[in-house]
Design a protein around this motif. Structure first.
Motif, PDB file in Angstrom:
ATOM      1  N   ILE A   1       0.883  -1.180   0.000  1.00 14.25           N
ATOM      2  CA  ILE A   1       0.000   0.000   0.000  1.00 14.25           C
ATOM      3  C   ILE A   1       0.913   1.219   0.000  1.00 14.25           C
ATOM      4  CG2 ILE A   1      -1.809   1.248   1.252  1.00 14.25           C
ATOM      5  CD1 ILE A   1      -2.665  -1.417   2.472  1.00 14.25           C
ATOM      6  N   ILE A   2       0.865   1.985  -1.076  1.00 14.62           N
ATOM      7  CA  ILE A   2       1.846   3.077  -1.202  1.00 14.62           C
ATOM      8  C   ILE A   2       1.208   4.461  -1.037  1.00 14.62           C
ATOM      9  CG2 ILE A   2       3.416   1.740  -2.671  1.00 14.62           C
ATOM     10  CD1 ILE A   2       2.332   3.465  -5.066  1.00 14.62           C
ATOM     11  N   ASN A   3       2.030   5.363  -0.532  1.00 13.00           N
ATOM     12  CA  ASN A   3       1.720   6.813  -0.505  1.00 13.00           C
ATOM     13  C   ASN A   3       0.562   7.227   0.387  1.00 13.00           C
ATOM     14  OD1 ASN A   3       3.804   7.439  -2.259  1.00 13.00           O
ATOM     15  ND2 ASN A   3       2.550   7.059  -4.074  1.00 13.00           N
ATOM     16  N   GLY A   4       0.061   6.340   1.211  1.00 12.09           N
ATOM     17  CA  GLY A   4      -1.012   6.739   2.117  1.00 12.09           C
ATOM     18  C   GLY A   4      -0.464   7.553   3.277  1.00 12.09           C
TER      19      GLY A   4
ATOM     20  N   GLY B   1       7.764   1.879   5.378  1.00 13.21           N
ATOM     21  CA  GLY B   1       8.866   2.790   5.044  1.00 13.21           C
ATOM     22  C   GLY B   1       8.529   3.654   3.866  1.00 13.21           C
ATOM     23  N   LYS B   2       9.514   4.375   3.417  1.00  9.67           N
ATOM     24  CA  LYS B   2       9.348   5.247   2.243  1.00  9.67           C
ATOM     25  C   LYS B   2       9.892   4.506   1.034  1.00  9.67           C
ATOM     26  CE  LYS B   2       7.843   9.453   3.292  1.00  9.67           C
ATOM     27  NZ  LYS B   2       8.116  10.508   4.209  1.00  9.67           N
ATOM     28  N   SER B   3       9.168   4.561  -0.078  1.00 14.20           N
ATOM     29  CA  SER B   3       9.625   3.981  -1.348  1.00 14.20           C
ATOM     30  C   SER B   3      10.057   2.520  -1.205  1.00 14.20           C
ATOM     31  CB  SER B   3      10.784   4.805  -1.928  1.00 14.20           C
ATOM     32  OG  SER B   3      10.463   6.167  -1.953  1.00 14.20           O
ATOM     33  N   LEU B   4       9.217   1.710  -0.588  1.00 14.82           N
ATOM     34  CA  LEU B   4       9.531   0.277  -0.468  1.00 14.82           C
ATOM     35  C   LEU B   4       9.472  -0.361  -1.860  1.00 14.82           C
ATOM     36  CD1 LEU B   4       7.488  -0.811   2.701  1.00 14.82           C
ATOM     37  CD2 LEU B   4       9.911  -0.201   2.568  1.00 14.82           C
ATOM     38  N   SER B   5      10.296  -1.381  -2.093  1.00 15.14           N
ATOM     39  CA  SER B   5      10.353  -2.024  -3.414  1.00 15.14           C
ATOM     40  C   SER B   5       9.051  -2.743  -3.733  1.00 15.14           C
ATOM     41  CB  SER B   5      11.506  -3.023  -3.448  1.00 15.14           C
ATOM     42  OG  SER B   5      11.334  -3.882  -4.562  1.00 15.14           O
ATOM     43  N   PRO B   6       8.486  -2.461  -4.904  1.00 15.62           N
ATOM     44  CA  PRO B   6       7.225  -3.098  -5.276  1.00 15.62           C
ATOM     45  C   PRO B   6       7.420  -4.482  -5.903  1.00 15.62           C
ATOM     46  CG  PRO B   6       7.825  -1.463  -6.916  1.00 15.62           C
ATOM     47  CD  PRO B   6       8.930  -1.468  -5.899  1.00 15.62           C
ATOM     48  N   GLU B   7       8.626  -4.960  -5.938  1.00 12.92           N
ATOM     49  CA  GLU B   7       8.920  -6.208  -6.640  1.00 12.92           C
ATOM     50  C   GLU B   7       8.057  -7.367  -6.142  1.00 12.92           C
ATOM     51  OE1 GLU B   7      13.257  -6.713  -7.461  1.00 12.92           O
ATOM     52  OE2 GLU B   7      12.735  -8.828  -7.213  1.00 12.92           O
ATOM     53  N   GLY B   8       7.371  -7.979  -7.065  1.00 18.26           N
ATOM     54  CA  GLY B   8       6.565  -9.157  -6.740  1.00 18.26           C
ATOM     55  C   GLY B   8       5.308  -8.861  -5.937  1.00 18.26           C
TER      56      GLY B   8
ATOM     57  N   ASP C   1      -2.504   1.983  -4.527  1.00 16.51           N
ATOM     58  CA  ASP C   1      -2.151   3.391  -4.338  1.00 16.51           C
ATOM     59  C   ASP C   1      -3.142   4.057  -3.377  1.00 16.51           C
ATOM     60  OD1 ASP C   1      -1.184   5.917  -4.482  1.00 16.51           O
ATOM     61  OD2 ASP C   1      -1.637   6.244  -6.618  1.00 16.51           O
ATOM     62  N   ALA C   2      -2.622   4.561  -2.283  1.00 16.23           N
ATOM     63  CA  ALA C   2      -3.486   5.221  -1.281  1.00 16.23           C
ATOM     64  C   ALA C   2      -3.204   6.719  -1.217  1.00 16.23           C
ATOM     65  CB  ALA C   2      -3.277   4.564   0.079  1.00 16.23           C
ATOM     66  N   SER C   3      -2.737   7.276  -2.300  1.00 19.38           N
ATOM     67  CA  SER C   3      -2.432   8.721  -2.330  1.00 19.38           C
ATOM     68  C   SER C   3      -3.655   9.533  -1.917  1.00 19.38           C
ATOM     69  CB  SER C   3      -2.036   9.164  -3.743  1.00 19.38           C
ATOM     70  OG  SER C   3      -0.900   8.464  -4.168  1.00 19.38           O
ATOM     71  N   GLY C   4      -3.437  10.510  -1.076  1.00 18.25           N
ATOM     72  CA  GLY C   4      -4.522  11.401  -0.664  1.00 18.25           C
ATOM     73  C   GLY C   4      -5.482  10.775   0.331  1.00 18.25           C
ATOM     74  N   ARG C   5      -5.139   9.595   0.791  1.00 18.26           N
ATOM     75  CA  ARG C   5      -6.028   8.911   1.751  1.00 18.26           C
ATOM     76  C   ARG C   5      -5.288   8.603   3.044  1.00 18.26           C
ATOM     77  NH1 ARG C   5      -9.309   5.934  -3.075  1.00 18.26           N
ATOM     78  NH2 ARG C   5     -10.612   7.784  -3.243  1.00 18.26           N
TER      79      ARG C   5
END
Ligand code: URP
Ligand code: ZN
Ligand code: ZN
Ligand code: ZN
Length: 470
Positions: free
Chosen positions: A5-8, A32-39, A44-48
Motif C-alpha cells: 500500500i503506497i503513498n497513504g 517505510g518510504k519507497s519500499l520495493s514493489p517487486e513481486g 495506491d493510497a495517495s490522498g487517503r
C-alpha cells in the motif's frame, strides 16, 4: 500474495506520516518510504488516510432479547462493520443461570463460525457466581475470553445483584479479566416503570423518563466503589450522561482502575427523538436512554480529556416493523437497541475530528488502539506496526455522504442516523491482508473471519496510562 500500500498517510494513536506498508501472509512486514514493489500487488493510497482496522468492543449479533432476536447476525453484522471500517468485533456471549458457561460459549461460536467476515472475540456475561461458575472461569480465560459482563439493570432478565458484581470483580482480579458493567439501577427502574404504566403512560418517551441520568450515575458510582474495594478493574459500557462521566472521573482520580465507553448515538442524538410521532420514537429506545442535549457536551469533553477512552457501537438491531412494534401499546415491550455498527467510525471522524473536538490520533486511539490494549488484542491488532495483523482501512477523508437505510448494509429496515450528513468514508478495508471491501464493494466471504483468543487484562497497559489528565 505480497501487497504494497503506497503513498497513504499512515495514522496511529501516536503518529501521522506518509509511507508505504508491505503485507505478507496476513501481517505487516515492512513500513517505510519507497519500499520495493517487486513481486507485490501495489495499491495506491495517495490522498487517503490508512488507519488500523477499527475494533468494536460492544456488539450484540444474533442475540435473543426482549422476546425476539437481533436482526443482524454474524454475517450481515460483520459485513456492515467492515463497510464502516471495523475489522474486529467483540460480541457479548449471553449465559443462562444453572447452565455450564461452556454451553453458552459453544452456542456463540456456532453463531459466528460460518458467518463472520472479520475477526471476532467474545465477552462472557456473568449472571451468578456458583461453585460451578468459579470452577469454569479459569478455562474461559484459557480460551481467550478475558472480559466478563455484569448487568446492573434488566431486572428479572439479566440483572445481577451487588454481591455477584463484587465477587465477579474479585475473581476477575485473580484471573486477569476486565469486568464490564451495564450501569443502571434496575430496581429503581422497575419501580418507576410500574408507576408510569399504572398512570397510563405507555409511549416510547416514558422509556427515557423512567431511567433518568441519576439512575445511571448512581449505578456507575456503586460499581466504581466496589471496584476500588475489590482492588479490581472495571469498564463501564455505553456511558450516556454527565452524571456517569463524573463518577468515572472521580474513581480514576482516586486511582481506581476504571475505564469508560460511550456510543455514537449518545454523541449525536438526544431524548427528543423518542417523541417522534407515529411510534417512530421506538427506533431510538436504548438503555441507557438518549439524554437531553447538554449531556453530549460532557461526553465529547470526556473523550477529549481521556475520562472516557473508547467508542463502542452497542449494535443491537431490530426492525421497526415486526420487532420494535412489539411495544406499540407498552414502552417496556419495545426491544432495546439499534443499528450502529456501520456508522460508529464515520460519525466519530466526521463529528469528532472534522469538527475539531478530538485529534486524528485520538480518533484512532478511541476506535482501535485503546480497545486493543484493554481487551488483550494489542499489538496483534489496534495499530500499524511490523508484525501486527494487516487489518487496515484506506479512508477518504473528504467525501461527503448522507447516511440512509437505503444504502447501508445492515439487515434492518431503518437507520439510526437517517439523513445525517457525514464527511469521510472507508474506501477499502483489509482483514489480515485480504480485501473485505475494495473500492466500496464487498469482496469478502462469510466464514473468513477468525475467532481471536485475547490475552489477559493488563498486558498491554502501561500503568502511567491510567492517569486522568484534567
Ligand atoms: O439498549 C441497549 N443498550 N441494548 C443492548 C443491550 C445492552 O444493554 O447493551
Ligand atoms: Zn447494556
Ligand atoms: Zn439534564
Ligand atoms: Zn450492549
Amino acid at each position: 500474495m505480497k501487497k504494497l500500500i503506497i503513498n497513504g498517510i499512515i495514522v496511529t494513536a501516536s503518529d501521522t506520516y506518509q509511507g508505504d506498508i508491505c503485507i505478507e501472509n496476513g501481517v505487516i512486514t515492512a513500513i517505510g518510504k519507497s519500499l520495493s514493489p517487486e513481486g507485490a500487488e501495489v495499491i495506491d493510497a495517495s490522498g487517503r488516510y490508512v488507519f488500523p482496522g477499527a475494533i468494536d468492543p460492544h456488539t450484540h449479533l444474533d442475540m435473543p432479547f426482549g422476546g425476539t432476536v437481533t436482526k443482524d447476525d454474524f454475517e450481515t453484522g460483520t459485513i456492515a462493520a467492515a463497510f464502516g471500517g471495523t475489522t474486529t468485533i467483540i460480541d457479548f456471549c449471553l449465559t443462562n443461570k444453572g447452565e455450564p458457561l461452556q454451553t453458552a460459549i459453544n452456542t456463540w461460536h456456532a453463531k459466528a463460525k460460518e458467518k463472520a467476515v472479520i475477526d471476532y472475540g467474545f465477552h462472557l456475561m456473568i449472571g451468578e457466581i456458583t461453585d460451578e461458575v468459579l470452577q469454569e472461569l479459569p478455562k474461559v480465560i484459557q480460551e481467550g475470553i478475558t472480559s466478563f459482563k455484569v448487568f446492573m439493570a434488566y431486572k428479572n432478565v439479566f440483572q445481577a445483584d451487588d454481591g455477584t458484581l463484587y465477587r465477579t470483580l474479585l475473581e476477575a482480579k485473580k484471573l486477569g479479566a476486565l469486568v464490564m458493567v451495564h450501569a443502571e439501577n434496575g430496581d429503581v427502574i422497575e419501580y418507576l416503570t410500574k408507576q408510569a404504566l399504572a398512570e397510563g403512560n405507555t409511549d416510547p418517551i416514558y422509556h427515557a423518563l423512567t431511567r433518568p441520568p441519576e439512575i445511571e450515575g448512581e449505578a456507575t458510582g456503586r460499581a466504581c466503589q466496589l471496584t476500588g474495594l475489590a482492588n479490581s478493574q472495571l469498564y463501564v459500557v455505553h456511558v450516556s450522561c454527565r452524571e456517569a462521566v463524573q463518577k468515572i472521573t472521580e474513581a480514576r482520580n482516586a486511582g481506581f482502575d476504571v475505564w469508560g465507553e460511550t456510543c455514537p448515538q449518545y454523541l449525536v442524538l438526544d431524548q427528543s427523538y423518542l417523541e417522534k410521532p407515529n411510534f417512530e420514537g421506538a427506533k431510538y429506545v436504548w438503555s441507557p436512554p438518549l439524554r437531553e442535549k447538554h449531556h453530549q457536551e460532557a461526553l465529547w469533553t470526556a473523550l477529549k480529556n481521556g475520562q472516557l477512552q473508547t467508542l463502542g457501537s452497542d449494535q443491537c438491531s431490530f426492525d421497526f416493523y415486526g420487532q420494535k412494534d412489539l411495544g406499540k401499546d407498552d414502552f417496556t415491550k419495545i426491544p432495546n437497541g439499534g443499528p450502529t455498527i456501520e456508522d460508529r467510525v464515520s460519525i466519530l471522524f466526521s463529528e469528532g475530528v472534522k469538527k475539531g473536538r478530538i485529534s486524528l490520533n485520538q480518533f484512532v486511539d478511541i476506535t482501535s488502539t485503546k480497545i486493543a490494549k484493554l481487551f488483550g488484542l494489542f499489538p496483534r491488532k489496534g495499530t500499524i506496526a511490523v508484525g501486527s495483523d494487516a487489518d487496515l482501512v484506506i479512508f477518504d477523508p473528504y467525501v461527503e455522504r448522507v447516511i440512509s437505510a437505503r444504502t447501508h448494509h445492515m439487515a434492518v429496515d431503518y437507520s439510526t442516523f437517517e439523513g445525517m450528513c457525514v464527511t469521510g468514508e472507508p474506501v477499502s478495508v483489509l482483514s489480515r491482508g485480504e480485501f473485505i471491501v475494495r473500492d466500496k464493494q464487498f469482496v469478502g466471504k462469510p466464514g473468513q473471519g477468525q475467532y481471536v483468543k485475547r490475552a489477559q487484562y493488563g498486558s498491554a497497559l502501561a500503568s502511567k496510562e491510567n492517569v486522568t489528565v484534567l
